[in-house]
Structures are given as C-alpha cells and as structure tokens.
Design a protein around this motif. Structure first.
Motif, PDB file in Angstrom:
ATOM      1  N   PRO A 117      37.507  27.578  33.598  1.00 25.16           N
ATOM      2  CA  PRO A 117      37.813  28.457  34.719  1.00 25.16           C
ATOM      3  C   PRO A 117      37.033  29.765  34.619  1.00 25.16           C
ATOM      4  O   PRO A 117      36.836  30.292  33.535  1.00 25.16           O
ATOM      5  CB  PRO A 117      39.318  28.693  34.571  1.00 25.16           C
ATOM      6  N   ILE A 118      36.618  30.256  35.783  1.00 24.84           N
ATOM      7  CA  ILE A 118      35.803  31.465  35.841  1.00 24.84           C
ATOM      8  C   ILE A 118      36.288  32.366  36.965  1.00 24.84           C
ATOM      9  O   ILE A 118      36.673  31.890  38.038  1.00 24.84           O
ATOM     10  CB  ILE A 118      34.306  31.105  36.038  1.00 24.84           C
ATOM     11  N   SER A 119      36.282  33.660  36.694  1.00 24.58           N
ATOM     12  CA  SER A 119      36.711  34.652  37.671  1.00 24.58           C
ATOM     13  C   SER A 119      35.536  35.545  38.059  1.00 24.58           C
ATOM     14  O   SER A 119      34.726  35.917  37.196  1.00 24.58           O
ATOM     15  CB  SER A 119      37.833  35.517  37.094  1.00 24.58           C
ATOM     16  N   ALA A 120      35.422  35.868  39.330  1.00 27.57           N
ATOM     17  CA  ALA A 120      34.385  36.785  39.816  1.00 27.57           C
ATOM     18  C   ALA A 120      35.014  38.151  40.049  1.00 27.57           C
ATOM     19  O   ALA A 120      36.038  38.261  40.724  1.00 27.57           O
ATOM     20  CB  ALA A 120      33.774  36.263  41.111  1.00 27.57           C
ATOM     21  N   GLN A 121      34.411  39.176  39.462  1.00 28.53           N
ATOM     22  CA  GLN A 121      34.964  40.524  39.626  1.00 28.53           C
ATOM     23  C   GLN A 121      34.182  41.324  40.654  1.00 28.53           C
ATOM     24  O   GLN A 121      32.947  41.348  40.641  1.00 28.53           O
ATOM     25  CB  GLN A 121      34.986  41.293  38.307  1.00 28.53           C
ATOM     26  N   LEU A 122      34.906  41.995  41.542  1.00 28.48           N
ATOM     27  CA  LEU A 122      34.324  42.808  42.605  1.00 28.48           C
ATOM     28  C   LEU A 122      34.732  44.268  42.431  1.00 28.48           C
ATOM     29  O   LEU A 122      35.797  44.563  41.893  1.00 28.48           O
ATOM     30  CB  LEU A 122      34.808  42.323  43.974  1.00 28.48           C
ATOM     31  N   PHE A 123      33.855  45.161  42.905  1.00 28.49           N
ATOM     32  CA  PHE A 123      34.271  46.561  43.006  1.00 28.49           C
ATOM     33  C   PHE A 123      33.838  47.103  44.348  1.00 28.49           C
ATOM     34  O   PHE A 123      32.888  46.615  44.971  1.00 28.49           O
ATOM     35  CB  PHE A 123      33.701  47.404  41.858  1.00 28.49           C
TER      36      PHE A 123
END
Length: 425
Positions: A117-123
């Motif tokens: 599983p992989i998470s994409a981080q946004l700002f």
C-alpha cells in the motif's frame, strides 16, 4: 541565525537512549479505513528523498523472513514479511498537480505495483484545488491520500501550506471537508504540535480530523518553530491518542528498534512513522521487524547490525536502481514523436544531472559508519555521471576487502614458527 530545513541538517540533539521496553513492541498491523498496514510502520514522506526508487529500495532493504522456528510470529508479520508496512510519496503541490500536463503529472505520481500500500501526500491551502488533486491521486490508483500540515520550510509556509496552516484551524476544516467529499479512499493528515509552544493545537486538530471523517492522523511531536531541534515530545502523541478513536501514528526521534518500542509503550500509538533515520539506516524497518519477531518468540528483542559488506550491497543496489530508472524513462521517451526530440534531449540531460546529484546527496548518509567513508564521499562528489559513481564504489570496497584480507593474514599465526617453538620447548 535563520533555520534551514534540509535533510542534511536534520541531526539529533543529544538523542535519548531508550532501554529495551519489557513488554511493548510495534504492533503487527493496524487499519486505515479499508487498508490493512502490516506491520505498523510507516516511511515518512520526505521531499527530495521518497521518490519511487527510494521507496522500492526501502521495501527491498526491509524484507525479513522470521526463522522457521517462529511460525507464530510469521503469521503476524504479514505484508510479504516486509518491515515497512506503508510508504508515502514526497509531498506534492496541489496547485502544481492540478495545473500540470498529464505526462508531467505521471512523473510526479509514478509508482510500481510492488509499492502497495502507498499513500500520496499533498500540500496546499486552497480547499477546491486540494480536492481536485485528491481526485487525481485516487484516479491514479493510490491506496490513500494524505494532507501535509507539518512541513516547516519557509517557502512552503509562505504559501500558507504545510505547518503554516496550523495558525488557521477554520481553513483546515474547510480543506478536510472538501477532500473528504471528493474521494472515497482513506484520507489521513500529518501535522505538528502547533506553530510554537504558545500555540499548541495538536489535540484540537486531531479531533477536527476525526469529526470530518479522516481515517487516521500522524503527529510529528515538535512545533514548526522547533524545526528538527530538541527532543520530540512524545507526551503530545499520547494526548492525541487519548483524545480520538481513529488510528494515531507517532513520529519523531525513532532511530532504533528500541526507540520504536519505547514510543509505543509511552504513547500507545497505533503505528510508528520513521523519517530521517531511513536514509542513514535503510535497515531500520527490517530491524524493527526482527526485534518484534524475536521478542515474540523468545522474550528478548534482537536484530542484525549491518556489516561493511551489507553497506556495499546497499549503496551499490540503490545507485544502480537510480541508473536503471533513468534507462526506463529514456526508453519511454524514445518512443515518443520525433517532434519533441530536442526537448527530450534537455529532459534526459537533466535526469542524468538529477541522478548524480541524488547519489551525492545520499552518499553522506549511506557511508556513515563506513571506515574511510570520507574518501568514498570525495570520489562520489568528484564523479561526473552515474557509471563513474558506481565505479568509485566498486574500487573503494574492493580496496577495503583487500585490506581486510591482508590484516587477517597478518594476524594468523605462522605454523612454521609454532612448530619451531614446540621443538624449542
């Protein structure tokens, strides 16, 4: 003096040595929404570090299969026996992601099947733009999306992104609502304690996240003003854990498996997140898995310490992966129309410079603890391209191996002398 927030300067201030906790250990798994993370360890998102090459490298470095006698432990240490349960992308600008062309967007959101599983981080700070970017992330197949409310970098804070938003909880709530209504995948947030010691908002923020349907939160137990200085204050992770029912991930000052277990014991957090230790010690996740497995089996936590040979293989493998990734990108680019050949050449040149730059960036971490590592760093810094860096690594470790063999030979007793001594006796 102005603070700079580069990874090279993220050193620990008088780190605390935690004793081996008697009972606590990192949990075998936890769940974020409908995604099971096993074991309960997370690679922190790091700008300029956690690209697809480094993420896959960490996954490979973390592979760990318990001893055949530990079958019970093996069933609890799932996720293909990897010590790293969840990996996260570098933080990505929502504004940039929503505006860029599809081809460029793919480069920022590139990942491989073995990264799940992989998470994409946004700002960002605009709710609508962040919602649009979260939809892009979901459509790209990511398992989770994460909002960055922790980055202390001045250029990010100046745009009211990262930890800059910690001064505006109403705006954070608007962002939470917008993203939550835009996607169905699990939505998480990573944040700091607050702007400074006079403005601590972590408990209130965690409750806000839970009330708006977020599936988990991660706390780096420092303020924005702290940067990476001083000790992480784990008591705030404990306070957040006490305040909400969603999973809480603890982050800050985990350098060893003992630190990870101590954080769980002190805070009762559901998982641990590791950032700056990972580039310096890519084995940290595997070591935590070994520590957990051995403690389950024998009551005593043990783990492997990397040898110089391990370090050689690690450096060689990572740098080779960087070179291979460029070859893959170049092959894909060569298949494009001849009309963009000129711009393609510029892109290829830039990628090669980026590759060598990243090798030099990582050289200071990877050679930490290697005898004579300064000489290797010098050779890497003077190299002009990827193959030259790889050649420098080969020559350095070959010389080390030869020297070690010579030292061992010198230490071995001469049998003829032993025989002569026996006769004299």
């Amino acid at each position: 003096m102005k603070k700079r927030y580069t990874l090279e300067q993220k050193r620990w201030d008088s780190p605390i040595e935690h004793a081996m906790p008697e009972h606590s250990r990192v949990p075998a798994s936890f769940t974020i929404g409908n995604v099971t993370i096993a074991p309960a360890t997370v690679l922190a998102p790091m700008a300029g570090v956690t690209d697809t090459v480094f993420r896959r490298f960490i996954k490979n470095a973390s592979q760990f299969t318990p001893e055949s006698t530990s079958t019970d432990v093996e069933t609890t240490q799932s996720n293909q026996q990897s010590g790293c349960g969840l990996i996260m992308t570098e933080f990505t600008s929502a504004d940039g992601l929503s505006r860029m062309r599809e081809t460029k967007r793919k480069r920022y959101l590139t990942y491989y099947d073995d990264e799940h599983p992989i998470s994409a981080q946004l700002f960002g700070s605009n709710p609508e733009t962040l919602a649009d970017s979260a939809r892009i992330v979901q459509d790209a197949g990511f398992d989770l999306v994460d909002l960055n409310l922790g980055c202390p970098a001045k250029r990010v804070v100046a745009c009211n992104g990262g930890s800059g938003l910690l001064r505006d909880l109403p705006q954070i709530e608007r962002i939470f609502k917008a993203i939550r209504s835009a996607v169905t995948i699990p939505f998480t947030v990573k944040f700091r304690m607050g702007w400074n010691d006079h403005h601590i908002v972590c408990v209130e923020l965690a409750k806000l996240a839970e009330d708006n349907g977020l599936n988990a939160c991660a706390l780096h137990a420092r303020t924005r003003e702290d940067g990476y200085t001083g000790q992480a204050r784990w008591e705030y992770i404990a306070a957040v854990k006490d305040a909400v029912n969603i999973p809480v991930i603890g982050n800050g000052d985990i350098r060893t498996p003992e630190d990870a277990a101590a954080m769980v014991e002190a805070t009762h957090c559901d998982a641990v997140m590791i950032g700056r230790t990972a580039p310096a010690n890519p084995w940290i996740f595997r070591q935590i898995a070994q520590y957990t497995a051995s403690k389950e089996a024998t009551g005593i936590g043990t783990y492997d310490i990397p040898t110089n040979e391990d370090r050689y293989r690690m450096i060689r493998t990572y740098f080779q992966m960087l070179v291979d990734e460029i070859a893959i990108e170049e092959a894909a680019e060569a298949a494009r129309a001849a009309a963009i050949e000129a711009s393609g050449q510029i892109a290829r040149d830039q990628r090669h410079r980026d590759c060598v730059g990243k090798m030099k960036q990582f050289a200071s971490w990877f050679t930490h603890g290697v005898p004579g590592g300064g000489a290797l760093r010098k050779q890497i810094f003077e190299s002009k391209n990827g193959p030259a860096v790889l050649d420098a690594i080969e020559r350095f470790f070959e010389a080390q191996s030869h020297n070690a063999e010579s030292e061992n030979a010198a230490m071995e007793p001469d049998e003829s002398l032993l025989t002569s001594a026996a006769y004299c006796d």
